[in-house]
Design a protein around this motif. Structure first.
Motif, PDB file in Angstrom:
ATOM      1  N   ASP A  78       0.829  -1.208   0.000  1.00 29.69           N
ATOM      2  CA  ASP A  78       0.000   0.000   0.000  1.00 29.69           C
ATOM      3  C   ASP A  78       0.865   1.261   0.000  1.00 29.69           C
ATOM      4  O   ASP A  78       1.923   1.302   0.642  1.00 29.69           O
ATOM      5  CB  ASP A  78      -0.890   0.048   1.245  1.00 29.69           C
ATOM      6  CG  ASP A  78      -1.689  -1.226   1.461  1.00 29.69           C
ATOM      7  OD1 ASP A  78      -1.133  -2.307   1.222  1.00 29.69           O
ATOM      8  OD2 ASP A  78      -2.840  -1.135   1.895  1.00 29.69           O
ATOM      9  N   ASP A  82      -2.152   6.179   1.682  1.00 31.77           N
ATOM     10  CA  ASP A  82      -3.337   5.331   1.855  1.00 31.77           C
ATOM     11  C   ASP A  82      -3.295   4.607   3.191  1.00 31.77           C
ATOM     12  O   ASP A  82      -4.327   4.434   3.855  1.00 31.77           O
ATOM     13  CB  ASP A  82      -3.444   4.314   0.709  1.00 31.77           C
ATOM     14  CG  ASP A  82      -3.824   4.971  -0.613  1.00 31.77           C
ATOM     15  OD1 ASP A  82      -4.504   6.010  -0.565  1.00 31.77           O
ATOM     16  OD2 ASP A  82      -3.435   4.451  -1.670  1.00 31.77           O
ATOM     17  N   LEU A  85      -4.399   7.055   5.796  1.00 30.86           N
ATOM     18  CA  LEU A  85      -5.844   7.302   5.682  1.00 30.86           C
ATOM     19  C   LEU A  85      -6.664   6.149   6.248  1.00 30.86           C
ATOM     20  O   LEU A  85      -7.777   6.350   6.743  1.00 30.86           O
ATOM     21  CB  LEU A  85      -6.225   7.538   4.216  1.00 30.86           C
ATOM     22  CG  LEU A  85      -5.918   8.930   3.654  1.00 30.86           C
ATOM     23  CD1 LEU A  85      -5.989   8.929   2.135  1.00 30.86           C
ATOM     24  CD2 LEU A  85      -6.895   9.954   4.233  1.00 30.86           C
ATOM     25  N   ASP A  86      -6.113   4.937   6.209  1.00 35.89           N
ATOM     26  CA  ASP A  86      -6.817   3.770   6.757  1.00 35.89           C
ATOM     27  C   ASP A  86      -7.060   3.904   8.252  1.00 35.89           C
ATOM     28  O   ASP A  86      -7.862   3.157   8.829  1.00 35.89           O
ATOM     29  CB  ASP A  86      -6.019   2.487   6.491  1.00 35.89           C
ATOM     30  CG  ASP A  86      -6.069   2.064   5.026  1.00 35.89           C
ATOM     31  OD1 ASP A  86      -6.949   2.558   4.303  1.00 35.89           O
ATOM     32  OD2 ASP A  86      -5.228   1.248   4.617  1.00 35.89           O
ATOM     33  N   ARG A  92     -13.078   5.176   5.514  1.00 34.85           N
ATOM     34  CA  ARG A  92     -12.806   4.119   4.534  1.00 34.85           C
ATOM     35  C   ARG A  92     -14.060   3.293   4.252  1.00 34.85           C
ATOM     36  O   ARG A  92     -14.293   2.865   3.113  1.00 34.85           O
ATOM     37  CB  ARG A  92     -11.678   3.214   5.035  1.00 34.85           C
ATOM     38  CG  ARG A  92     -10.303   3.874   5.011  1.00 34.85           C
ATOM     39  CD  ARG A  92     -10.004   4.539   3.703  1.00 34.85           C
ATOM     40  NE  ARG A  92      -8.594   4.486   3.362  1.00 34.85           N
ATOM     41  CZ  ARG A  92      -8.044   5.101   2.336  1.00 34.85           C
ATOM     42  NH1 ARG A  92      -8.803   5.856   1.543  1.00 34.85           N
ATOM     43  NH2 ARG A  92      -6.753   4.996   2.071  1.00 34.85           N
ATOM     44  N   GLU A  95     -16.262   5.280   1.925  1.00 33.31           N
ATOM     45  CA  GLU A  95     -15.718   5.234   0.566  1.00 33.31           C
ATOM     46  C   GLU A  95     -16.063   3.915  -0.126  1.00 33.31           C
ATOM     47  O   GLU A  95     -16.418   3.905  -1.316  1.00 33.31           O
ATOM     48  CB  GLU A  95     -14.196   5.428   0.610  1.00 33.31           C
ATOM     49  CG  GLU A  95     -13.774   6.839   0.966  1.00 33.31           C
ATOM     50  CD  GLU A  95     -12.265   6.995   1.112  1.00 33.31           C
ATOM     51  OE1 GLU A  95     -11.787   8.141   1.091  1.00 33.31           O
ATOM     52  OE2 GLU A  95     -11.560   5.967   1.244  1.00 33.31           O
ATOM     53  N   PRO A 130      -7.548  13.541   2.751  1.00 28.30           N
ATOM     54  CA  PRO A 130      -6.198  13.392   2.183  1.00 28.30           C
ATOM     55  C   PRO A 130      -5.267  14.541   2.562  1.00 28.30           C
ATOM     56  O   PRO A 130      -4.081  14.320   2.826  1.00 28.30           O
ATOM     57  CB  PRO A 130      -6.459  13.355   0.668  1.00 28.30           C
ATOM     58  CG  PRO A 130      -7.857  12.849   0.539  1.00 28.30           C
ATOM     59  CD  PRO A 130      -8.589  13.446   1.703  1.00 28.30           C
ATOM     60  N   GLN A 148       3.396   8.222  -2.096  1.00 30.48           N
ATOM     61  CA  GLN A 148       3.010   7.075  -2.920  1.00 30.48           C
ATOM     62  C   GLN A 148       4.009   5.925  -2.834  1.00 30.48           C
ATOM     63  O   GLN A 148       3.877   4.927  -3.527  1.00 30.48           O
ATOM     64  CB  GLN A 148       2.850   7.519  -4.382  1.00 30.48           C
ATOM     65  CG  GLN A 148       1.769   8.568  -4.594  1.00 30.48           C
ATOM     66  CD  GLN A 148       0.427   8.154  -3.972  1.00 30.48           C
ATOM     67  OE1 GLN A 148      -0.008   7.011  -4.136  1.00 30.48           O
ATOM     68  NE2 GLN A 148      -0.214   9.082  -3.273  1.00 30.48           N
ATOM     69  N   ARG A 166      -0.975   7.133  11.351  1.00 34.64           N
ATOM     70  CA  ARG A 166      -2.246   6.404  11.182  1.00 34.64           C
ATOM     71  C   ARG A 166      -3.109   6.511  12.439  1.00 34.64           C
ATOM     72  O   ARG A 166      -4.325   6.693  12.355  1.00 34.64           O
ATOM     73  CB  ARG A 166      -1.937   4.946  10.851  1.00 34.64           C
ATOM     74  CG  ARG A 166      -3.160   4.066  10.618  1.00 34.64           C
ATOM     75  CD  ARG A 166      -2.696   2.706  10.156  1.00 34.64           C
ATOM     76  NE  ARG A 166      -3.761   1.726  10.113  1.00 34.64           N
ATOM     77  CZ  ARG A 166      -3.918   0.847   9.142  1.00 34.64           C
ATOM     78  NH1 ARG A 166      -3.093   0.831   8.121  1.00 34.64           N
ATOM     79  NH2 ARG A 166      -4.895  -0.028   9.178  1.00 34.64           N
TER      80      ARG A 166
END
Length: 641
Positions: A78, A82, A85-86, A92, A95, A130, A148, A166
């Motif tokens: 991942d 991301d 964001l989890d 999530r 989404e 984000p 990324q 996180r």
């Protein structure tokens, strides 16, 4: 609220806390303190529901959302952004539900569901998620180029930062943090302090950083002698209350008096040479509080001091027009300064600015590419850095290491010396490979201090040390006559021991005219200028950009930019592949080194080979990550318009 009623809990059959009854109210920011092994992490485990109480009750509101930092991070493919964001699980889920509903957008009920989901997304501020995740990552030292990058490519320390980001991303009611500053530099710690001060929920925090506790906490929950006691106020207020209680113990009063006399002698010596500079005045104010601090730690198990150096040279060490770097990469040019016997210098600077490189140069582990590094005739260096922990023989005991260093000294004297670092009983003869990070740090410090150096070079000496050992080290550093250069994210240690602050930035080392509060302002201004100019907020600066007098190059043409980018992209891909292989091997190696049977075997050759390979892999990974970040800075600078 969180309610404890006659709570008792244990670990491995050993009682840790008994009869704890108290209330923790919503919005409190609570520092959880106590000696190593007293039950702090076990208490957080109870709150998470991972452990069970032996007796009594621990209640918390059932609707509260709880966040904590995971101990491990699997090698996930991942993207880092991301992964952060989890942390917001509801976001999530919305989404995922939106994606499912939009796949059936022709259905009337699906359209109604999409509207409800978008409404809830707005309520939880999901559209800006984000940007909030990116701000968390920037604050913890990540660059835009890292967003990324797969989680699997980050080293252990940077994965800890991802886990922290996180946890902060979660819109929690209760946040549990266990030593969150352990893998952070001073920049990230100052940012985290500000974030936690604005956190609206209830915070329970374990930390051995007294300044961090003072800034963040409103209450202290202390575990001592199997009991839990709640104090109102920050850590310093708790210390004052504890000092008053301990002062009533007549057996300790005499020791307190002796320590106070030591302190007064030190303060008088400092005042005699202190200038009117802001840093000196800040230091005098800080020293005025040291009486309470020392009184609160008079029952510490640690008691040691630096031996008197056998002699001095003036200067101890001199740099003249020194050029420093690795291969073709130059980090510093024209370094000029002198270290004298009374030098007590703290190095400041953002992560990647070159502080550890400078320390290696001063220690002689790195030779200048040009210019002069000249040691004084009587120079005797004492160098402490984290990589030196890897030089300890894992199969051998603290006593073995001391005997190897001083074969002619009586064993009983060495045992007594080690006792000052809390190596007592079976620990003196136990193999150090099974020690914790704090215990290995204590042993490495004990070995270094024993050599009676006249110039101390200390790079993050408090990593893994608890509050009691940090205080003992602070007092010992205050009292030594040796010169000192210190890199530390522990501001209490910097304030208490350093007469001067030097700033490492932009390929230069210059005196910093201010104190640590001024440095926090400098960091904020530096970040603001960086953001305004559109530079990437990198966690490790490109050394090439640090050249002191480098002139800006003309903008490259499209063809020349492509010619520059192709080999960099190829090298980046190769590094990513190599990093994945090394990190996989390191993980397997660490699992193997955790096997206790390795340490029981009389054959030590295999253990030494595995430890040596672990050290080599760690160094390779750090060097490769540094190069990878440098490449991506160069790629950013040559990006097509």
């Amino acid at each position: 609220m969180i309610l404890l009623r006659d709570l008792g809990f244990s670990r491995n059959g050993e009682a840790l806390v008994t009869g704890a009854s108290l209330q923790l109210h919503p919005g409190w920011k609570i520092g959880l303190t106590g000696a190593n092994g007293c039950g702090k992490s076990s208490f957080l485990g109870l709150l998470r529901g991972e452990l069970h109480a032996d007796r009594g009750d621990l209640e918390r509101p059932p609707g509260w959302v709880l966040a904590h930092v995971a101990q491990d991070t699997p090698a996930l493919p991942d993207a880092a952004l991301d992964f952060v964001l989890d942390g917001d699980t509801e976001l999530r889920q919305i989404e995922r539900d939106l994606a499912a509903a939009e796949a059936h957008h022709d259905d009337h009920h699906a359209g109604e569901q999409i509207g409800l989901l978008h409404s809830r997304l707005g309520e939880i501020d999901g559209y800006s998620a984000p940007a909030r995740a990116a701000a968390l990552m920037h604050g913890l030292g990540f660059s835009d180029a890292d967003f990324q990058r797969p989680v699997a490519e980050f080293s252990g320390g940077w994965r800890v930062r991802l886990n922290l980001a996180r946890a902060l991303m979660c819109r929690s009611d209760l946040l549990l943090l266990d030593e969150p500053t352990n893998h952070l530099d001073l920049d990230a710690i100052i940012w985290l302090e500000a974030w936690l001060k604005g956190y609206p929920g209830t915070l329970i925090l374990i930390s051995h950083d007294r300044d961090f506790l003072d800034v963040v906490t409103s209450h202290i929950l202390a575990i001592e002698a199997g009991k839990m006691q709640l104090f109102t106020g920050n850590y310093s207020a708790c210390e004052r209350a504890r000092a008053e209680r301990l002062a009533n113990d007549m057996a300790l009063a005499a020791k307190q008096k002796r320590e106070a006399a030591h302190l007064q002698s030190y303060i008088d010596r400092f005042r005699a040479k202190a200038s009117k500079a802001r840093q000196a005045q800040s230091r005098i104010k800080m020293l005025a509080k040291m009486g309470d601090i020392m009184a609160a730690h008079i029952d510490t198990p640690f008691s040691f001091s630096f031996p008197e150096p056998s002699g001095f040279s003036d200067p101890l060490l001199l740099l003249d027009d020194a050029k420093v770097g690795y291969g073709d990469t130059v980090i510093f040019e024209k370094l000029r300064f002198t270290l004298r016997p009374d030098s007590r210098i703290g190095l400041l600077g953002r992560n990647g600015a070159g502080k550890s490189t400078l320390m290696k140069l001063l220690a002689g582990e790195l030779q200048p590419l040009a210019g002069v590094r000249e040691a004084g005739r009587n120079l005797k260096l004492g160098y402490f850095a984290q990589h030196q922990l890897e030089q300890l023989r894992p199969a051998e005991s603290p006593l073995w290491h001391m005997i190897k260093q001083e074969p002619r000294t009586r064993e009983q004297d060495l045992r007594g010396y080690l006792g000052g670092f809390d190596f007592r009983g079976d620990m003196v003869d136990a193999p150090c490979g099974r020690f914790s990070g704090g215990e290995k740090t204590r042993l490495a410090l004990a070995l270094m201090i024993r050599t009676a150096p006249n110039l101390l070079l200390m790079d993050e000496p408090t990593n893994h040390l608890d509050l009691e050992m940090r205080e003992a080290l602070t007092i010992a550093l205050q009292e030594t006559e040796a010169g000192m250069v210190l890199v530390s994210h522990d501001r209490h240690l910097l304030r208490a021991t350093c007469d001067e602050l030097w700033l490492v930035a932009d390929g230069k080392v210059t005196p910093f005219d201010g104190d640590l509060d001024d440095y926090a302002e400098w960091l904020a201004q530096d970040r603001a200028a960086e953001k305004k100019s559109g530079k990437s907020n990198t966690s490790s600066r490109s050394a090439g950009r640090n050249a002191a007098n480098e002139k800006p190059a003309a903008a490259p043409s499209k063809e020349s930019a492509l010619a520059v980018r192709r080999p960099l992209l190829k090298e980046s891909e190769k590094l990513e592949q190599q990093l994945a292989e090394w990190q996989g091997e390191l993980k397997l190696l660490e699992t193997r080194l955790a096997d206790q049977s390795l340490y029981a075997s009389p054959e030590t050759r295999l253990l030494e080979e595995l430890t040596l390979r672990q050290s080599l892999l760690t160094q390779n990974i750090e060097a490769a990550e540094s190069r990878w970040l440098e490449i991506h800075e160069l790629l950013e600078s040559t990006k097509e318009n």
